[in-house]
Write a protein that holds these residues in place. Sequence first.
Motif, short mmCIF file in Angstrom:
data_model
loop_
_atom_site.label_atom_id
_atom_site.label_comp_id
_atom_site.label_asym_id
_atom_site.label_seq_id
_atom_site.Cartn_x
_atom_site.Cartn_y
_atom_site.Cartn_z
N GLU A 80 -48.69 -45.64 71.16
CA GLU A 80 -48.57 -45.69 69.70
C GLU A 80 -49.12 -44.41 69.08
O GLU A 80 -48.50 -43.84 68.17
N VAL A 81 -50.25 -43.94 69.55
CA VAL A 81 -50.83 -42.69 69.04
C VAL A 81 -49.87 -41.53 69.32
O VAL A 81 -49.59 -40.72 68.43
N ALA A 82 -49.38 -41.43 70.54
CA ALA A 82 -48.45 -40.36 70.89
C ALA A 82 -47.19 -40.42 70.03
O ALA A 82 -46.67 -39.39 69.60
N GLY A 83 -46.71 -41.62 69.77
CA GLY A 83 -45.52 -41.79 68.93
C GLY A 83 -45.74 -41.31 67.51
O GLY A 83 -44.88 -40.66 66.92
N LEU A 84 -46.91 -41.63 66.94
CA LEU A 84 -47.21 -41.17 65.59
C LEU A 84 -47.30 -39.64 65.54
O LEU A 84 -46.79 -39.01 64.61
N LEU A 85 -47.93 -39.07 66.56
CA LEU A 85 -48.03 -37.61 66.62
C LEU A 85 -46.65 -36.97 66.75
O LEU A 85 -46.34 -35.99 66.07
N GLU A 86 -45.83 -37.55 67.61
CA GLU A 86 -44.48 -37.02 67.80
C GLU A 86 -43.66 -37.13 66.52
O GLU A 86 -42.97 -36.18 66.13
N ASP A 87 -43.74 -38.26 65.84
CA ASP A 87 -43.00 -38.45 64.59
C ASP A 87 -43.44 -37.44 63.52
O ASP A 87 -42.65 -37.07 62.66
N ALA A 88 -44.70 -37.02 63.59
CA ALA A 88 -45.22 -36.05 62.62
C ALA A 88 -44.93 -34.61 63.03
O ALA A 88 -45.35 -33.68 62.35
N GLY A 89 -44.23 -34.45 64.16
CA GLY A 89 -43.89 -33.10 64.62
C GLY A 89 -44.99 -32.43 65.41
O GLY A 89 -44.91 -31.24 65.70
N ARG A 90 -46.01 -33.17 65.76
CA ARG A 90 -47.13 -32.62 66.54
C ARG A 90 -46.91 -32.93 68.02
O ARG A 90 -47.68 -33.64 68.65
N ILE A 91 -45.83 -32.36 68.54
CA ILE A 91 -45.36 -32.66 69.89
C ILE A 91 -46.39 -32.29 70.95
O ILE A 91 -46.64 -33.06 71.88
N GLU A 92 -46.98 -31.12 70.83
CA GLU A 92 -47.96 -30.68 71.83
C GLU A 92 -49.14 -31.64 71.92
O GLU A 92 -49.62 -31.94 73.01
N GLU A 93 -49.61 -32.12 70.78
CA GLU A 93 -50.71 -33.09 70.78
C GLU A 93 -50.28 -34.40 71.41
O GLU A 93 -51.06 -35.05 72.12
N ALA A 94 -49.05 -34.82 71.14
CA ALA A 94 -48.54 -36.06 71.73
C ALA A 94 -48.48 -35.93 73.25
O ALA A 94 -48.91 -36.83 73.98
N ILE A 95 -47.98 -34.80 73.71
CA ILE A 95 -47.91 -34.56 75.16
C ILE A 95 -49.31 -34.54 75.77
O ILE A 95 -49.56 -35.13 76.81
N GLU A 96 -50.23 -33.88 75.09
CA GLU A 96 -51.60 -33.80 75.60
C GLU A 96 -52.27 -35.17 75.65
O GLU A 96 -53.02 -35.47 76.57
N THR A 97 -51.98 -36.01 74.68
CA THR A 97 -52.52 -37.38 74.67
C THR A 97 -52.06 -38.13 75.91
O THR A 97 -52.85 -38.81 76.58
N VAL A 98 -50.79 -37.99 76.24
CA VAL A 98 -50.24 -38.67 77.41
C VAL A 98 -50.76 -38.02 78.70
O VAL A 98 -51.11 -38.70 79.65
N ARG A 99 -50.83 -36.69 78.72
CA ARG A 99 -51.32 -35.99 79.92
C ARG A 99 -52.76 -36.38 80.24
O ARG A 99 -53.13 -36.46 81.41
N ALA A 100 -53.57 -36.60 79.21
CA ALA A 100 -54.96 -36.99 79.45
C ALA A 100 -55.01 -38.32 80.21
O ALA A 100 -55.83 -38.50 81.11
N ARG A 101 -54.11 -39.23 79.87
CA ARG A 101 -54.06 -40.51 80.58
C ARG A 101 -53.48 -40.33 81.98
O ARG A 101 -53.84 -41.02 82.91
N MET A 102 -52.55 -39.38 82.11
CA MET A 102 -51.97 -39.10 83.41
C MET A 102 -53.06 -38.58 84.35
O MET A 102 -53.10 -38.95 85.52
N ALA A 103 -53.96 -37.76 83.83
CA ALA A 103 -55.06 -37.23 84.64
C ALA A 103 -55.98 -38.36 85.12
O ALA A 103 -56.59 -38.26 86.18
N LEU A 104 -56.05 -39.43 84.33
CA LEU A 104 -56.86 -40.59 84.73
C LEU A 104 -56.11 -41.49 85.72
O LEU A 104 -56.65 -42.48 86.19
N GLY A 105 -54.85 -41.14 85.97
CA GLY A 105 -54.07 -41.89 86.95
C GLY A 105 -53.32 -43.07 86.40
O GLY A 105 -52.98 -43.99 87.12
N HIS A 106 -53.02 -43.05 85.10
CA HIS A 106 -52.30 -44.18 84.53
C HIS A 106 -50.87 -44.18 85.05
O HIS A 106 -50.18 -43.17 84.99
N PRO A 107 -50.38 -45.32 85.56
CA PRO A 107 -49.07 -45.36 86.21
C PRO A 107 -47.88 -45.09 85.28
O PRO A 107 -46.86 -44.60 85.72
#
Length: 152
Positions: A80-107
């Motif tokens: 939801e956070v990444a979606g709001l960021l993406e909708d606002a045009g803050r794509i890099e922040e949205a990607i970073e939000t997801v990448r942070a969870r990827m680093a934690l090993g989220h499937p």
Amino acid sequence: MDADDLEYWHRTGSGGIPSEVVERLLERGHGAVVAEQAGRGEWFCAKAWAQVLAGDGRLEDALGVLAPYAATTWWTAVVEVAGLLEDAGRIEEAIETVRARMALGHPHALEQLRPAAYPARPRVGGVRPAAAARRRARAHQRPGEGRPRVRT
């Protein structure tokens, strides 16, 4: 707030105010009630209120509403956070939000990141090119040709 509890409540529809009730509250002008309940741990209230705030151009406030939920690393809140960021045009922040969870090993992190990182392949007649090619090939087959059927 605990990610496991949030996931259980979200998946089963128990333990919180249902999204249909939240929608009705907002429709009838009870935004203050929804905002108050969002601060008390009601996920559907928080999600709806964040969407209202973002729609009013108050993205930082919307992200603040979702912050306690995302801090639990609960995947639904992160999306939801990444979606709001993406909708606002803050794509890099949205990607970073997801990448942070990827680093934690989220499937599911890689699945969420893929659409943003790799643009969709073009479609031909409403289907992807490979699917269109398969359909054309099947259309030119004679009856009985094609993949052999496995009998069990």
